[in-house]
Design a protein around this motif. Structure first.
Motif, PDB file in Angstrom:
ATOM      1  N   TYR A  32       0.820  -1.348  -0.066  1.00 21.42           N
ATOM      2  CA  TYR A  32       0.364   0.056   0.484  1.00 21.42           C
ATOM      3  C   TYR A  32       0.782   1.624   0.069  1.00 21.42           C
ATOM      4  CZ  TYR A  32      -3.634  -3.451   1.374  1.00 21.42           C
ATOM      5  OH  TYR A  32      -4.264  -4.750   1.469  1.00 21.42           O
ATOM      6  N   ASN A  87      -1.297  -3.157  10.847  1.00 27.98           N
ATOM      7  CA  ASN A  87      -1.210  -4.237  10.293  1.00 27.98           C
ATOM      8  C   ASN A  87      -1.748  -4.098   9.075  1.00 27.98           C
ATOM      9  OD1 ASN A  87      -4.069  -3.609  11.678  1.00 27.98           O
ATOM     10  ND2 ASN A  87      -3.434  -5.727  12.165  1.00 27.98           N
ATOM     11  N   ASN A  88      -1.132  -3.030   7.789  1.00 27.69           N
ATOM     12  CA  ASN A  88      -1.872  -3.739   7.138  1.00 27.69           C
ATOM     13  C   ASN A  88      -1.526  -4.569   6.299  1.00 27.69           C
ATOM     14  OD1 ASN A  88       0.761  -2.468   6.066  1.00 27.69           O
ATOM     15  ND2 ASN A  88       0.123  -1.505   4.168  1.00 27.69           N
ATOM     16  N   ALA A 148      -4.612  -7.316   5.782  1.00 24.61           N
ATOM     17  CA  ALA A 148      -5.231  -6.865   4.660  1.00 24.61           C
ATOM     18  C   ALA A 148      -5.631  -7.309   3.299  1.00 24.61           C
ATOM     19  CB  ALA A 148      -5.962  -5.342   4.475  1.00 24.61           C
ATOM     20  N   LYS A 202      -7.629  -8.391  -7.558  1.00 21.65           N
ATOM     21  CA  LYS A 202      -7.033  -8.943  -6.832  1.00 21.65           C
ATOM     22  C   LYS A 202      -8.038  -8.617  -5.311  1.00 21.65           C
ATOM     23  CE  LYS A 202      -4.875  -3.984  -4.914  1.00 21.65           C
ATOM     24  NZ  LYS A 202      -4.330  -3.403  -4.476  1.00 21.65           N
ATOM     25  N   ILE A 235      -9.438  -8.146  -0.988  1.00 21.70           N
ATOM     26  CA  ILE A 235      -8.921  -7.393   0.356  1.00 21.70           C
ATOM     27  C   ILE A 235      -9.958  -7.995   1.406  1.00 21.70           C
ATOM     28  CG2 ILE A 235      -8.693  -5.821   1.414  1.00 21.70           C
ATOM     29  CD1 ILE A 235      -7.379  -4.105  -0.379  1.00 21.70           C
ATOM     30  N   GLU A 257     -10.720  -8.569   5.163  1.00 20.13           N
ATOM     31  CA  GLU A 257     -10.502  -7.545   6.708  1.00 20.13           C
ATOM     32  C   GLU A 257     -11.415  -7.008   7.576  1.00 20.13           C
ATOM     33  OE1 GLU A 257      -6.613  -7.228   8.070  1.00 20.13           O
ATOM     34  OE2 GLU A 257      -8.306  -8.372   8.789  1.00 20.13           O
ATOM     35  N   ASN A 258     -11.593  -7.067   8.818  1.00 21.19           N
ATOM     36  CA  ASN A 258     -12.402  -7.021   9.562  1.00 21.19           C
ATOM     37  C   ASN A 258     -14.245  -6.847   9.462  1.00 21.19           C
ATOM     38  OD1 ASN A 258     -12.995  -5.102  11.958  1.00 21.19           O
ATOM     39  ND2 ASN A 258     -13.602  -3.031  11.005  1.00 21.19           N
ATOM     40  N   GLN A 280     -11.678  -6.592  -7.087  1.00 18.73           N
ATOM     41  CA  GLN A 280     -11.118  -6.446  -7.899  1.00 18.73           C
ATOM     42  C   GLN A 280     -10.947  -7.022  -8.947  1.00 18.73           C
ATOM     43  OE1 GLN A 280      -8.939  -2.796  -6.983  1.00 18.73           O
ATOM     44  NE2 GLN A 280     -11.172  -1.648  -6.409  1.00 18.73           N
ATOM     45  N   PHE A 323     -10.681   1.015  10.453  1.00 13.76           N
ATOM     46  CA  PHE A 323     -10.677   0.141   9.280  1.00 13.76           C
ATOM     47  C   PHE A 323     -11.243   1.538   8.050  1.00 13.76           C
ATOM     48  CE2 PHE A 323     -12.852  -1.671   5.457  1.00 13.76           C
ATOM     49  CZ  PHE A 323     -11.872  -2.876   4.658  1.00 13.76           C
ATOM     50  N   GLN A 346     -11.417   2.052   3.640  1.00 12.61           N
ATOM     51  CA  GLN A 346     -10.993   2.139   2.349  1.00 12.61           C
ATOM     52  C   GLN A 346     -11.435   3.242   1.759  1.00 12.61           C
ATOM     53  OE1 GLN A 346     -13.135  -2.037   0.649  1.00 12.61           O
ATOM     54  NE2 GLN A 346     -11.177  -2.245   0.169  1.00 12.61           N
ATOM     55  N   MET A 394      -7.424  -0.266  -4.926  1.00 15.16           N
ATOM     56  CA  MET A 394      -7.890  -0.249  -3.767  1.00 15.16           C
ATOM     57  C   MET A 394      -7.199  -0.260  -1.956  1.00 15.16           C
ATOM     58  SD  MET A 394     -10.490  -3.893  -2.909  1.00 15.16           S
ATOM     59  CE  MET A 394      -9.161  -4.667  -3.134  1.00 15.16           C
ATOM     60  N   THR A 422      -6.400   0.248   0.516  1.00 18.09           N
ATOM     61  CA  THR A 422      -6.824   0.468   2.792  1.00 18.09           C
ATOM     62  C   THR A 422      -5.808   0.044   3.383  1.00 18.09           C
ATOM     63  OG1 THR A 422      -8.371  -1.371   1.039  1.00 18.09           O
ATOM     64  CG2 THR A 422      -8.460  -2.290   3.011  1.00 18.09           C
ATOM     65  N   ILE A 423      -6.380   0.371   4.753  1.00 17.26           N
ATOM     66  CA  ILE A 423      -5.835   0.482   5.586  1.00 17.26           C
ATOM     67  C   ILE A 423      -6.650  -0.110   7.060  1.00 17.26           C
ATOM     68  CG2 ILE A 423      -6.485   2.165   6.639  1.00 17.26           C
ATOM     69  CD1 ILE A 423      -2.883   1.272   6.863  1.00 17.26           C
ATOM     70  N   TYR A 424      -5.840  -0.710   8.122  1.00 15.22           N
ATOM     71  CA  TYR A 424      -6.853  -1.479   8.998  1.00 15.22           C
ATOM     72  C   TYR A 424      -5.472  -1.722  10.269  1.00 15.22           C
ATOM     73  CZ  TYR A 424      -9.187  -4.820  11.964  1.00 15.22           C
ATOM     74  OH  TYR A 424      -9.813  -5.899  13.377  1.00 15.22           O
TER      75      TYR A 424
END
Lengths: 268, 166
Positions: free
Chosen positions: A109, A126-127, A130, A166, A168, A170-171, A177, B72, B74, B122, B124-126
């Motif tokens: 990222y 902790n990206n 994801a 790809k 993703i 998470e959570n 995509q 989170f 995105q 895309m 995204t960060i968590y």
């Protein structure tokens, strides 16, 4: 060599020394120690004097006893000599570690953070977690199923040239995509069965129901003009509380409709 | 010391490219206070005013227990982009003031150069924020900005308030 000539072990030596010193066995010593601990002798003559520290300091000042630092002076110098290369190695190591961290963080990222206040110190990024490292669409569906535990929907039909890029996860969210020409097609599948508040805030345009025989549902779709040349199509459906959302820019509406008609449950 | 200096320099390179976040205000006085036990607030926004690039954005706050919240964020786009910045604000509800107040915020920058594929699609960060006092309501506000071909678009998001009780 017979048993009598065998040299005494360390345990035997300690036992002998204790016998000589206290006239009792180790077990007797331990018993006495425990009794002393339970019933301490509080006689005033056994208490440390209240000005003990000052008295010791006065003796040191009077007799000129060298301090610990002075007695170990040579050792300190030697340690300093040893420490210099160690400190240099530590600094170089730290610098390399920082760059390594940056590289790791940027792997997928490239985020960088700006942390403003003291509670920012209590943040862990902790990206990397994801991004599920799958290269194939099939693996992405499998990963969504395993991680979210929901009924996974797959794209049975894809427009010509539409390729999986790809996923993703998470959570409780997943987003797949696909690249389609210059555009991105997103397909989100969300587990909403945990205690949470899901809001989808959108502006429903004129909608159209597209029947899907695989899911036995009429799927609500709509479109938005995002610029003079492009139209975004999207489809939202809810099955047993889970939310599925497909959207993206399509040149040909018929291709979007075929994809919606081809949505089906993923089976291993 | 060397580490601190290098860290500061790395931060400055990001901050030098400043962005006028006020163009996309996300400060709102109201947020729903979810009932205790609602451990997560998860919002998906899709812009009402359609831009060319931003397709939507997700923002989520969750109670992870022991004063820890999961964050989170995105940003979703219609086309690959050159760069994305997200700013996430953490607010706490002060009952005596009847108002939200900002506790902290984080800026995250994504560049296509840093993507393995060279394509940024895309961001995204968590992450987690730790050691927050429990028994209070917290919410998130997000700002999402993208750059592509000299064009900039921005968008804002906001969660409901969740009470940390775990």
């Amino acid at each position: 060599v017979n048993g009598k000539d065998k040299p005494p072990s360390e345990d035997d030596l300690i036992k002998n020394i204790m016998q000589d010193a206290f006239g009792m066995s180790s077990r007797e010593c331990l018993k006495e120690y425990e009794e002393a601990e339970e019933h301490p002798d509080l006689s005033p003559e056994l208490q440390a004097p209240s000005n003990g520290y000052q008295r010791i300091k006065d003796i040191i000042d009077l007799e000129g006893i060298p301090s610990y630092a002075e007695t170990k002076g040579n050792k300190i110098v030697r340690i300093k000599k040893i420490m210099r290369p160690l400190v240099a190695v530590a600094i170089i190591g730290s610098v390399m570690w920082i760059f390594a961290m940056g590289a790791a963080g940027q792997k997928f990222y490239g985020y960088r953070s700006r942390i403003r206040s003291d509670i920012g110190n209590n943040v862990v990024w902790n990206n990397d977690s994801a991004l599920v490292k799958v290269t194939a669409e099939e693996e992405a569906y499998e990963a969504i199923y395993e991680q979210l535990g929901i009924a996974v929907i797959q794209l049975s039909y894809k427009a010509d040239g539409m390729q999986f890029e790809k996923v993703i996860i998470e959570n409780g969210h997943s987003n797949m995509q696909f690249l389609y020409g210059d555009a991105i097609i997103n397909f989100s599948q969300v587990n909403s069965n945990v205690a949470k508040s899901d809001n989808i805030i959108s502006d429903p345009n004129e909608s159209q129901e597209i029947p899907n025989e695989w899911l036995q549902k009429d799927i609500n779709t709509n479109h938005h003009i995002i610029d003079s040349n492009s139209v975004e199509y999207n489809a939202i459906l809810e099955i047993d509380g889970e939310i599925y959302h497909l959207y993206g820019v399509f040149d040909d509406e018929n291709e979007f409709i075929k994809i919606v008609q081809g949505l089906s449950f993923y089976k291993k | 010391l060397v580490c601190l200096i290098i860290s500061s320099m790395m931060g400055l390179t990001v901050l030098a490219d400043d962005f006028d976040w006020s163009r996309f205000p996300c400060v709102t006085p109201d947020s729903v206070l979810l009932p205790p036990g609602q451990a997560k607030s998860d919002v998906w926004y899709y812009p009402k005013q359609r831009g060319d690039y931003i397709a939507g954005a997700n923002l989520s706050i969750s109670d992870e227990g022991n004063g820890t919240i999961g964050i989170f964020a995105q940003t979703l786009t219609h086309y690959p982009i050159d760069k994305c910045r997200m700013r996430v604000y953490l607010d706490r509800w002060y009952e005596n003031k009847n108002a939200w107040e900002n506790l902290d915020y984080w800026d995250i920058t994504f560049l296509k150069e840093n993507e393995e594929s060279g394509v940024l699609t895309m961001p995204t960060i968590y992450f987690h924020a730790y050691d927050l006092p429990t028994g209070y309501y917290y919410r998130l506000r997000g700002l999402h900005a993208i750059w592509v071909n000299g064009t900039t678009e921005g968008f804002s998001t906001q969660t409901d308030g969740i009470k940390l009780i775990k």
